[in-house]
Design a protein around this motif. Structure first.
Motif, mmCIF file in Angstrom:
data_model
loop_
_atom_site.group_PDB
_atom_site.id
_atom_site.type_symbol
_atom_site.label_atom_id
_atom_site.label_comp_id
_atom_site.label_asym_id
_atom_site.label_seq_id
_atom_site.Cartn_x
_atom_site.Cartn_y
_atom_site.Cartn_z
ATOM 1 N N VAL A 37 1.444 -0.498 -13.003
ATOM 2 C CA VAL A 37 2.474 -1.404 -12.506
ATOM 3 C C VAL A 37 3.593 -1.470 -13.544
ATOM 4 N N PRO A 38 4.832 -1.122 -13.173
ATOM 5 C CA PRO A 38 5.944 -1.104 -14.127
ATOM 6 C C PRO A 38 6.117 -2.425 -14.869
ATOM 7 N N GLU A 39 6.464 -2.321 -16.144
ATOM 8 C CA GLU A 39 6.758 -3.469 -17.003
ATOM 9 C C GLU A 39 5.539 -4.373 -17.225
ATOM 10 N N THR A 40 4.350 -3.831 -17.005
ATOM 11 C CA THR A 40 3.125 -4.575 -17.293
ATOM 12 C C THR A 40 2.108 -3.578 -17.871
ATOM 13 N N SER A 41 0.983 -4.108 -18.332
ATOM 14 C CA SER A 41 -0.122 -3.252 -18.774
ATOM 15 C C SER A 41 -1.174 -3.149 -17.680
ATOM 16 N N ASP A 42 -0.851 -3.644 -16.496
ATOM 17 C CA ASP A 42 -1.796 -3.686 -15.381
ATOM 18 C C ASP A 42 -1.724 -2.424 -14.528
ATOM 19 N N SER A 43 -2.722 -2.258 -13.685
ATOM 20 C CA SER A 43 -2.751 -1.105 -12.790
ATOM 21 C C SER A 43 -3.423 -1.480 -11.475
ATOM 22 N N VAL A 44 -3.128 -0.686 -10.449
ATOM 23 C CA VAL A 44 -3.754 -0.854 -9.135
ATOM 24 C C VAL A 44 -4.401 0.468 -8.761
ATOM 25 N N GLU A 45 -5.685 0.426 -8.463
ATOM 26 C CA GLU A 45 -6.386 1.618 -7.991
ATOM 27 C C GLU A 45 -6.411 1.580 -6.474
ATOM 28 N N PHE A 46 -5.777 2.581 -5.866
ATOM 29 C CA PHE A 46 -5.702 2.647 -4.412
ATOM 30 C C PHE A 46 -6.868 3.450 -3.840
ATOM 31 N N PHE A 47 -7.480 2.895 -2.818
ATOM 32 C CA PHE A 47 -8.469 3.599 -2.017
ATOM 33 C C PHE A 47 -7.766 3.890 -0.696
ATOM 34 N N ILE A 48 -7.253 5.102 -0.574
ATOM 35 C CA ILE A 48 -6.365 5.459 0.534
ATOM 36 C C ILE A 48 -7.169 6.051 1.685
ATOM 37 N N PHE A 49 -7.122 5.374 2.830
ATOM 38 C CA PHE A 49 -7.792 5.853 4.031
ATOM 39 C C PHE A 49 -6.771 6.606 4.875
ATOM 40 N N ASP A 50 -6.861 7.934 4.837
ATOM 41 C CA ASP A 50 -5.971 8.804 5.603
ATOM 42 C C ASP A 50 -6.664 9.114 6.919
ATOM 43 N N SER A 51 -6.039 8.711 8.014
ATOM 44 C CA SER A 51 -6.713 8.815 9.304
ATOM 45 C C SER A 51 -5.980 9.734 10.270
ATOM 46 N N ALA A 52 -6.725 10.220 11.254
ATOM 47 C CA ALA A 52 -6.138 11.054 12.294
ATOM 48 C C ALA A 52 -5.110 10.253 13.077
ATOM 49 N N GLY A 53 -4.034 10.910 13.474
ATOM 50 C CA GLY A 53 -2.974 10.202 14.187
ATOM 51 C C GLY A 53 -3.102 10.284 15.688
ATOM 52 N N LYS A 54 -4.329 10.165 16.189
ATOM 53 C CA LYS A 54 -4.543 10.240 17.627
ATOM 54 C C LYS A 54 -5.345 9.042 18.115
ATOM 55 N N ASP A 55 -5.033 8.588 19.319
ATOM 56 C CA ASP A 55 -5.758 7.466 19.904
ATOM 57 C C ASP A 55 -7.227 7.804 20.138
ATOM 58 N N LEU A 56 -7.551 9.103 20.183
ATOM 59 C CA LEU A 56 -8.918 9.534 20.388
ATOM 60 C C LEU A 56 -9.850 8.932 19.352
ATOM 61 N N PHE A 57 -9.302 8.677 18.168
ATOM 62 C CA PHE A 57 -10.133 8.186 17.088
ATOM 63 C C PHE A 57 -9.949 6.682 16.857
#
Length: 235
Positions: free
Chosen positions: A100-120
């Motif tokens: 995170v800019p201007e801090t000593s902190d951080s964010v760990e992202f758990f990114i859920f990349d999903s199919a772009g279809k209504d089928l799912f």
């Protein structure tokens, strides 16, 4: 991971009220163990201490707008751009930490990349529960992908009704200047109207692909700070 560590992660998910069995079935044994860490409990850190946050990030948008390319480029710091992609057919989980800019902190992202279809959609509903941040992607050369952002945003926000979830709208493929049909002003106005940040990028030209996650890290960190201040005011 040891058996004890795996059981510990499953307990974390149960305590947070998450569907462990369903997540394991959909993600598979390897990714389900990683997913157990994706549901942080935000709380106040010690004064002056470095804070590490975890955030479940839902990545959504129509097929072929560049969601997977964005996630892969972000995770590899721009070292990996696959020219010939096959469409995502389920859920992929990627993990990456952002300072995170201007801090000593951080964010760990758990990114859920999903199919772009209504089928799912049924699969998405099972794993999209209670997100922390949202990343909505469209193709600036495809007006329908932009129009469908309203549908995707509605689906995303239905997972956290009544809660404020930081989000960013991302216009990809800005390198295709002559084919552009969605103008920046139009997209910016739509994002403002729906309470989202906005940025544009070209994953192919490796331009600005980190911006969405830096925006989300800053927004999520600000939300954390506000929660800490509220906690201290009640103490």
């Amino acid at each position: 991971m040891s058996r004890a560590g795996d059981q510990s992660n499953r307990r974390m998910l149960k305590e947070a009220g998450r569907p462990v069995a369903r997540a394991a079935a959909l993600l598979g044994p390897r990714q389900s163990r990683v997913a157990a860490a994706a549901f942080p409990r935000i709380g106040p850190g010690r004064a002056g201490a470095m804070v590490k946050l975890g955030a479940k990030c839902l990545l959504a948008g129509d097929p072929a707008v560049g969601k997977s390319a964005l996630a892969q480029m972000f995770r590899s710091d721009g070292a990996h751009f696959q020219k010939n992609y096959t469409l995502t057919t389920g859920i992929e989980l990627l993990v990456k930490a952002v300072s995170v800019p201007e801090t000593s902190d951080s964010v760990e992202f758990f990114i859920f990349d999903s199919a772009g279809k209504d089928l799912f959609s049924e699969m998405l509903e099972k794993l999209w529960e209670q997100p922390n941040v949202l990343c909505l992607v469209y193709d600036v050369t495809n007006e329908q992908s932009f129009n469908n952002c309203a549908k995707w945003l509605e689906k995303l926000r239905a997972q956290a009704v009544g809660m404020y979830i930081p989000g960013v709208l991302v216009g990809n493929k800005t390198d295709l200047v002559g084919r552009r049909v969605v103008e920046q002003k139009q997209a910016q106005e739509w994002a403002d109207k729906h309470g989202l940040e906005y940025c544009e990028m070209s994953v192919k030209e490796m331009k600005n692909f980190e911006a969405p996650f830096h925006i989300l890290a800053k927004s999520f960190h600000q939300l954390y700070k506000e929660k800490v201040e509220t906690f201290h005011s009640l103490a």
